[in-house]
Enzyme design. Structure first.
Site, PDB file in Angstrom:
ATOM      1  CG  ASN A 246      89.775 115.656  92.671  1.00  0.00           C
ATOM      2  OD1 ASN A 246      89.607 114.642  91.751  1.00  0.00           O
ATOM      3  ND2 ASN A 246      89.733 115.520  93.619  1.00  0.00           N
ATOM      4  CB  VAL A 247      87.978 114.009  86.969  1.00  0.00           C
ATOM      5  CG1 VAL A 247      88.816 114.296  85.917  1.00  0.00           C
ATOM      6  CG2 VAL A 247      88.265 112.772  87.869  1.00  0.00           C
TER       7      VAL A 247
ATOM      8  CE1 TYR B 263      90.833 100.942  86.746  1.00  0.00           C
ATOM      9  CE2 TYR B 263      90.621  98.941  85.839  1.00  0.00           C
ATOM     10  CZ  TYR B 263      90.976 100.196  85.951  1.00  0.00           C
ATOM     11  OH  TYR B 263      91.672 100.669  84.745  1.00  0.00           O
TER      12      TYR B 263
ATOM     13  CB  SER C 293      99.832 115.164  83.083  1.00  0.00           C
ATOM     14  OG  SER C 293      99.737 113.973  84.076  1.00  0.00           O
TER      15      SER C 293
ATOM     16  CG  ASN D  79      92.676 108.706  80.020  1.00  0.00           C
ATOM     17  OD1 ASN D  79      92.945 107.529  79.697  1.00  0.00           O
ATOM     18  ND2 ASN D  79      93.687 109.437  80.693  1.00  0.00           N
TER      19      ASN D  79
ATOM     20  CB  ALA E 296      82.031  98.396  90.860  1.00  0.00           C
TER      21      ALA E 296
ATOM     22  N   GLY F 186      93.091 113.437  82.683  1.00  0.00           N
ATOM     23  CA  GLY F 186      94.267 112.747  82.913  1.00  0.00           C
ATOM     24  C   GLY F 186      95.138 112.727  81.841  1.00  0.00           C
TER      25      GLY F 186
HETATM   26  N1  NAP Z   1      96.929 100.936  81.773  1.00  0.00           N
HETATM   27  C1  NAP Z   1      96.096  99.911  81.470  1.00  0.00           C
HETATM   28  O1  NAP Z   1      96.475  98.814  81.432  1.00  0.00           O
HETATM   29  C2  NAP Z   1      94.709 100.219  81.587  1.00  0.00           C
HETATM   30  C3  NAP Z   1      93.845  99.351  81.230  1.00  0.00           C
HETATM   31  C4  NAP Z   1      92.428  99.531  81.241  1.00  0.00           C
HETATM   32  C5  NAP Z   1      92.004 100.944  81.454  1.00  0.00           C
HETATM   33  N2  NAP Z   1      92.930 101.895  81.662  1.00  0.00           N
HETATM   34  C6  NAP Z   1      92.448 102.936  82.140  1.00  0.00           C
HETATM   35  O2  NAP Z   1      92.921 103.922  81.188  1.00  0.00           O
HETATM   36  C7  NAP Z   1      93.021 105.315  81.904  1.00  0.00           C
HETATM   37  C8  NAP Z   1      94.262 105.858  81.703  1.00  0.00           C
HETATM   38  O3  NAP Z   1      95.310 104.980  82.606  1.00  0.00           O
HETATM   39  P1  NAP Z   1      96.782 105.029  82.644  1.00  0.00           P
HETATM   40  O4  NAP Z   1      97.290 103.555  82.552  1.00  0.00           O
HETATM   41  O5  NAP Z   1      97.332 105.923  81.543  1.00  0.00           O
HETATM   42  O6  NAP Z   1      97.009 105.374  83.928  1.00  0.00           O
HETATM   43  P2  NAP Z   1      98.201 106.611  84.636  1.00  0.00           P
HETATM   44  O7  NAP Z   1      99.281 106.243  83.978  1.00  0.00           O
HETATM   45  O8  NAP Z   1      98.017 106.165  85.988  1.00  0.00           O
HETATM   46  O9  NAP Z   1      97.455 108.082  84.354  1.00  0.00           O
HETATM   47  C9  NAP Z   1      96.299 108.271  84.846  1.00  0.00           C
HETATM   48  C10 NAP Z   1      95.961 109.805  84.639  1.00  0.00           C
HETATM   49  O10 NAP Z   1      94.896 110.064  85.315  1.00  0.00           O
HETATM   50  C11 NAP Z   1      95.252 111.237  86.206  1.00  0.00           C
HETATM   51  N3  NAP Z   1      94.170 111.217  87.451  1.00  0.00           N
HETATM   52  C12 NAP Z   1      93.989 110.704  88.239  1.00  0.00           C
HETATM   53  N4  NAP Z   1      93.273 110.950  89.458  1.00  0.00           N
HETATM   54  C13 NAP Z   1      92.792 112.093  88.783  1.00  0.00           C
HETATM   55  C14 NAP Z   1      91.819 112.949  89.400  1.00  0.00           C
HETATM   56  N5  NAP Z   1      91.010 112.905  90.429  1.00  0.00           N
HETATM   57  N6  NAP Z   1      91.656 114.059  88.661  1.00  0.00           N
HETATM   58  C15 NAP Z   1      92.064 114.222  87.371  1.00  0.00           C
HETATM   59  N7  NAP Z   1      92.948 113.526  86.819  1.00  0.00           N
HETATM   60  C16 NAP Z   1      93.146 112.384  87.669  1.00  0.00           C
HETATM   61  C17 NAP Z   1      96.570 111.133  86.775  1.00  0.00           C
HETATM   62  O11 NAP Z   1      97.132 112.299  87.050  1.00  0.00           O
HETATM   63  P3  NAP Z   1      97.850 112.474  88.587  1.00  0.00           P
HETATM   64  O12 NAP Z   1      99.425 112.240  88.060  1.00  0.00           O
HETATM   65  O13 NAP Z   1      97.521 113.774  89.014  1.00  0.00           O
HETATM   66  O14 NAP Z   1      97.339 111.501  89.371  1.00  0.00           O
HETATM   67  C18 NAP Z   1      97.158 110.595  85.319  1.00  0.00           C
HETATM   68  O15 NAP Z   1      97.476 111.604  84.418  1.00  0.00           O
HETATM   69  C19 NAP Z   1      92.436 104.968  83.099  1.00  0.00           C
HETATM   70  O16 NAP Z   1      91.039 105.292  83.327  1.00  0.00           O
HETATM   71  C20 NAP Z   1      92.560 103.613  83.330  1.00  0.00           C
HETATM   72  O17 NAP Z   1      91.680 103.055  84.449  1.00  0.00           O
HETATM   73  C21 NAP Z   1      94.202 101.743  81.781  1.00  0.00           C
END
Ligand code: NAP
Length: 248
Positions: free
Chosen positions: A64-65, A156, A15, A91, A158, A13
């Protein structure tokens, strides 16, 4: 040569958002970076270019993970391209938020498939390479809601609690192989994932943050970098909250 020169980190993830910040931070520490994302490769190009400007190797992989077989092929390709795998950062994550009353089976299954099974898939396929070299670092991104739960996030939370279970069990199983497993539990971080929240929701969250600022992707990336550093070599099976003090 530094002890990390030439070692490779996989960041899923990567990008955009937190994943991209992690890729850049680990590159600054000298690690080569395998950027994994589900999106078309062009969308990972900015991250790949930024990492390369830091003087390390970088290559993007579309995967796709949630797809066990594709993850296996991708990990094997990364190991061949880079000559091994030292760090795995799980991630990639998605949300499908809604109250239990409205949550469909598909909403639940989709989130578990990406967040939890995706983490398992990468750990399963990466650890044989780490075991062979008798060294490795795995950091998985959980969440404050994996510790506390959250209305509207049964699926989420869970998945994020599950990541903690996977982390602790793997830490116990593979400590003898010098592979550490830790999780990070971010609070609220400003990324595309949280951009969908309303101003009212964001203000309510802000009130719950003792340090009185929203988290930035770099806050999480710095913690990942620490857990992958030599300074963290005696830390395994832990969950590090990076949330401005929301969860104590
Ligand atoms: N932001 C927060 O406040 C927060 C808080 C707690 C935890 N987190 C966790 O931190 C991590 C990153 O979150 P973020 O906020 O940076 O989210 P984000 O901006 O939505 O980025 C998520 C990344 O994961 C990729 N992804 C989604 N589904 C995928 C799949 N099936 N296979 C491969 N890649 C996939 C997305 O790529 P695509 O463009 O291809 O969809 C994107 O690059 C996540 O695990 C999230 O649950 C975030």
């Amino acid at each position: 040569m530094s002890e990390i020169t030439g070692k490779t980190a996989i960041v899923t993830g990567a990008s955009r958002g937190i994943g991209r910040a992690i890729a850049v931070r680990l590159a600054k520490s000298g690690f080569n970076i395998a950027i994994v994302d589900a999106c078309p490769l062009e969308m990972s190009k900015d991250c790949e270019d930024e990492v390369k400007t830091l003087g390390v190797e970088a290559k993007a992989y579309q995967c796709n993970v949630a797809d066990f077989e594709k993850v296996g092929e991708t990990v094997a390709q990364i190991a061949e391209d880079f000559g091994g795998i030292y760090i795995l950062v799980n991630n990639a994550g998605i949300t499908r938020d809604t109250l239990l009353l409205k949550m469909t089976e598909q909403n639940f299954d989709d989130v578990i498939a990406v967040n939890l099974k995706g983490t398992f898939n990468f750990i399963k396929h990466c650890t044989p390479f780490m075991m062979k070299k008798r060294e490795g670092r795995v950091v998985s991104i959980s969440s404050i809601v994996g510790l506390e739960g959250q209305a509207g996030q049964v699926n989420y939370s869970a998945s994020k609690a599950g990541i903690i279970g996977v982390t602790k069990s793997c830490a116990r199983e593979l400590a003898s192989r010098n592979i550490t497993f830790n999780a990070i539990a971010p609070g609220y971080v400003e990324t595309p994932m949280t951009a969908v929240l309303t101003d009212k929701q964001k203000e309510a969250i802000f009130e719950m943050i003792p340090l009185k600022r929203y988290g930035q992707p770099e806050d999480i990336a710095n913690a990942v970098n620490f857990l992958c550093s030599a300074d963290a070599s005696y830390i395994t099976g832990q969950v590090l909250s990076v949330d401005g003090g929301m969860h104590m």
